[in-house]
Design a protein around this motif. Structure first.
Motif, PDB file in Angstrom:
ATOM      1  N   ALA A  93      47.162  -0.402   4.526  1.00 12.74           N
ATOM      2  CA  ALA A  93      47.104  -1.766   3.997  1.00 12.74           C
ATOM      3  C   ALA A  93      46.332  -1.809   2.678  1.00 12.74           C
ATOM      4  CB  ALA A  93      46.479  -2.702   5.017  1.00 12.74           C
ATOM      5  N   LEU A  94      45.232  -1.063   2.593  1.00 12.60           N
ATOM      6  CA  LEU A  94      44.458  -1.020   1.346  1.00 12.60           C
ATOM      7  C   LEU A  94      45.298  -0.404   0.228  1.00 12.60           C
ATOM      8  CD1 LEU A  94      40.956   0.056   2.726  1.00 12.60           C
ATOM      9  CD2 LEU A  94      41.533  -2.156   1.717  1.00 12.60           C
ATOM     10  N   LEU A  95      46.028   0.670   0.564  1.00  7.91           N
ATOM     11  CA  LEU A  95      46.880   1.317  -0.445  1.00  7.91           C
ATOM     12  C   LEU A  95      48.000   0.381  -0.896  1.00  7.91           C
ATOM     13  CD1 LEU A  95      47.336   4.976   0.852  1.00  7.91           C
ATOM     14  CD2 LEU A  95      46.445   4.283  -1.378  1.00  7.91           C
ATOM     15  N   SER A  96      48.558  -0.375   0.046  1.00  9.20           N
ATOM     16  CA  SER A  96      49.688  -1.232  -0.305  1.00  9.20           C
ATOM     17  C   SER A  96      49.271  -2.330  -1.266  1.00  9.20           C
ATOM     18  CB  SER A  96      50.311  -1.852   0.956  1.00  9.20           C
ATOM     19  OG  SER A  96      49.478  -2.863   1.488  1.00  9.20           O
ATOM     20  N   LEU A 104      56.389   0.488  -2.570  1.00  2.00           N
ATOM     21  CA  LEU A 104      56.395  -0.179  -1.262  1.00  2.00           C
ATOM     22  C   LEU A 104      57.807  -0.283  -0.708  1.00  2.00           C
ATOM     23  CD1 LEU A 104      53.815  -3.117  -1.604  1.00  2.00           C
ATOM     24  CD2 LEU A 104      53.555  -0.962  -0.392  1.00  2.00           C
ATOM     25  N   MET A 105      58.758  -0.615  -1.585  1.00  3.74           N
ATOM     26  CA  MET A 105      60.148  -0.720  -1.124  1.00  3.74           C
ATOM     27  C   MET A 105      60.682   0.638  -0.689  1.00  3.74           C
ATOM     28  SD  MET A 105      61.727  -3.503  -3.791  1.00  3.74           S
ATOM     29  CE  MET A 105      63.403  -3.096  -3.376  1.00  3.74           C
ATOM     30  N   ALA A 106      60.264   1.696  -1.395  1.00  3.91           N
ATOM     31  CA  ALA A 106      60.711   3.041  -1.023  1.00  3.91           C
ATOM     32  C   ALA A 106      60.180   3.431   0.352  1.00  3.91           C
ATOM     33  CB  ALA A 106      60.250   4.052  -2.084  1.00  3.91           C
ATOM     34  N   VAL A 107      58.900   3.146   0.597  1.00  4.81           N
ATOM     35  CA  VAL A 107      58.310   3.464   1.909  1.00  4.81           C
ATOM     36  C   VAL A 107      58.978   2.625   2.995  1.00  4.81           C
ATOM     37  CG1 VAL A 107      56.189   3.381   3.287  1.00  4.81           C
ATOM     38  CG2 VAL A 107      56.099   4.156   0.918  1.00  4.81           C
ATOM     39  N   LEU A 108      59.272   1.369   2.669  1.00  5.11           N
ATOM     40  CA  LEU A 108      59.931   0.482   3.631  1.00  5.11           C
ATOM     41  C   LEU A 108      61.329   0.994   3.973  1.00  5.11           C
ATOM     42  CD1 LEU A 108      59.690  -2.112   5.230  1.00  5.11           C
ATOM     43  CD2 LEU A 108      60.436  -3.371   3.221  1.00  5.11           C
ATOM     44  N   ALA A 109      62.064   1.451   2.965  1.00  8.59           N
ATOM     45  CA  ALA A 109      63.406   1.992   3.212  1.00  8.59           C
ATOM     46  C   ALA A 109      63.322   3.233   4.109  1.00  8.59           C
ATOM     47  CB  ALA A 109      64.086   2.350   1.878  1.00  8.59           C
ATOM     48  N   LEU A 110      62.334   4.073   3.840  1.00  7.24           N
ATOM     49  CA  LEU A 110      62.141   5.272   4.661  1.00  7.24           C
ATOM     50  C   LEU A 110      61.794   4.900   6.095  1.00  7.24           C
ATOM     51  CD1 LEU A 110      62.000   8.368   4.541  1.00  7.24           C
ATOM     52  CD2 LEU A 110      59.562   8.164   4.030  1.00  7.24           C
TER      53      LEU A 110
END
Lengths: 276, 104
Positions: A93-96, A104-110
């Motif tokens: 959460a701190l990193l986001s 963020l979208m890339a991590v979400l897609a993964l």
């Protein structure tokens, strides 16, 4: 955002309710579908993540009572694994809050693709009748426990703790970054890696997901990312959807639902990637 | 019929069975739902505080549940797990403090 339109309110309530129903029946959790759908339809990933966590929190609170009645939650296993998952979620959460929209979208897609994969590869969860036995429950000073099975009771003891706890940190990190609960990683970790019965794993993950979500929301709130009115609409949808999903769980094929959700997640992941 | 794969015979059954948690969770769900619904129907001046209240109820309930478990496990003299529950709360607190410090 000091106010939302009626259309936006209906949208948030409906999508939160629908994803909570589907998530409860399919056993994948609602936020793993809610957050990618919101992002793919125009909500920023940074705003959608807190809404996902609110959905998870509300679902955990709504389902907690029935899981306690069934005596399927192992709080001790949950708390020990949550020590590691919460560390991951706080870091995520701190990193986001520092990361840009595209990472963020890339991590979400993964995460959506990973959830799609776990949805089609996990075995079907059988429902078991409750057996009234004095020994059912968790054990003082131990991670082991006893749960009801058809015709009696069965005891269990978690195994492969180091591997399982490492995966909990990873699931927490993904939850913190994306706003999905991480349940699509936590439940297989408890059941397949740590050898907990599926019913105990699912109920325990529902308990811990609420804690994970609270940890993330504390960070998101202090980063100023929690929108009150969309958040309230999400809570309404999640509470209603979680209740409907719990009642529909025994009547619908969870395997068919999970496969359908996996297809949707792949499509959503593709949409997110195309927008990178 | 009993099937065993654990060490349940060496440790007593926990007395924490949800007698207080269940009604508290139901009350929290009902309260959060009512506050959230009212926030969506109320005039603009009331909508935001009602919405924030519902978010607080939903978010704080799991944390209170962990605190409750820490206290009940201490009553059972299960000190290790009570400490683990307090550790979870400390991790959440640390995250909040760190986020607050970085948001300034």
């Amino acid at each position: 955002m000091t106010s939302i339109s009626v259309a936006e309110m209906v949208w948030y309530v409906s999508i939160s309710c629908l994803t909570s129903v589907v998530g409860a029946v399919g056993g994948l959790g609602g936020a793993v579908l809610l957050v990618p759908v919101l992002t793919a339809t125009g909500t920023s990933a940074a705003t959608a993540a807190p809404l996902g966590m609110l959905s998870v929190c509300a679902g955990s609170v709504a389902a907690g009572s029935s899981h306690l009645r069934a005596r399927s939650v192992n709080h001790r296993v949950g708390i020990v694994t949550e020590c590691f998952a919460s560390s991951g979620v706080v870091a995520g959460a701190l990193l986001s809050g520092l990361a840009g929209e595209r990472p963020l979208m890339a991590v979400l897609a993964l995460a959506a693709l990973l959830a799609a994969l776990t949805g089609v590869t996990r075995p079907r969860q059988a429902t078991e009748p409750f057996a009234d036995a004095a020994e059912v429950g968790e054990r003082v000073g131990s991670l082991s426990g006893v749960y009801p099975v058809i015709g009696g009771t069965a005891s269990y003891k978690p195994r492969r703790l180091p591997t399982g706890l490492t995966l909990m940190v990873l699931s927490g990190g993904i939850a913190g970054m994306t706003g999905a609960s991480g349940g699509f990683l936590k439940t297989p970790t408890l059941s397949d890696v740590m050898s907990l019965p599926t019913k105990v794993a699912a109920a325990t993950v529902t308990f811990t997901s609420g804690i994970t979500a609270s940890a993330a929301l504390a960070v998101f709130a202090l980063q100023g990312r929690v929108e009150p009115l969309p958040g309230a609409a999400t809570i309404v949808g999640a509470l209603v959807g979680g209740g409907v999903g719990a009642r529909a769980q025994g009547r619908l094929s969870s395997l068919a639902i999970r496969r359908g959700v996996s297809v949707v997640l792949v499509v959503v992941a593709g949409t997110l990637v195309s927008r990178l | 019929m009993k099937v065993g794969s654990g060490d349940s015979g060496q440790h007593p059954v926990s007395s924490v069975r949800g007698r207080w948690q269940r009604p508290a969770l139901r009350a929290a769900a009902l309260t959060a739902g009512m506050l959230a619904t009212l926030s969506l129907l109320a005039p603009e001046a009331l909508a935001r505080p009602l919405a924030i209240s519902s978010i607080v109820v939903v978010s704080v309930t799991p944390i209170l549940r962990v605190l409750w478990l820490a206290l009940r496990w201490a009553q059972e003299r299960d000190w290790a797990f009570s400490a683990a529950a307090l550790a979870v709360l400390a991790i959440i607190g640390f995250g909040a403090v760190f986020a607050a410090a970085n948001s300034r």
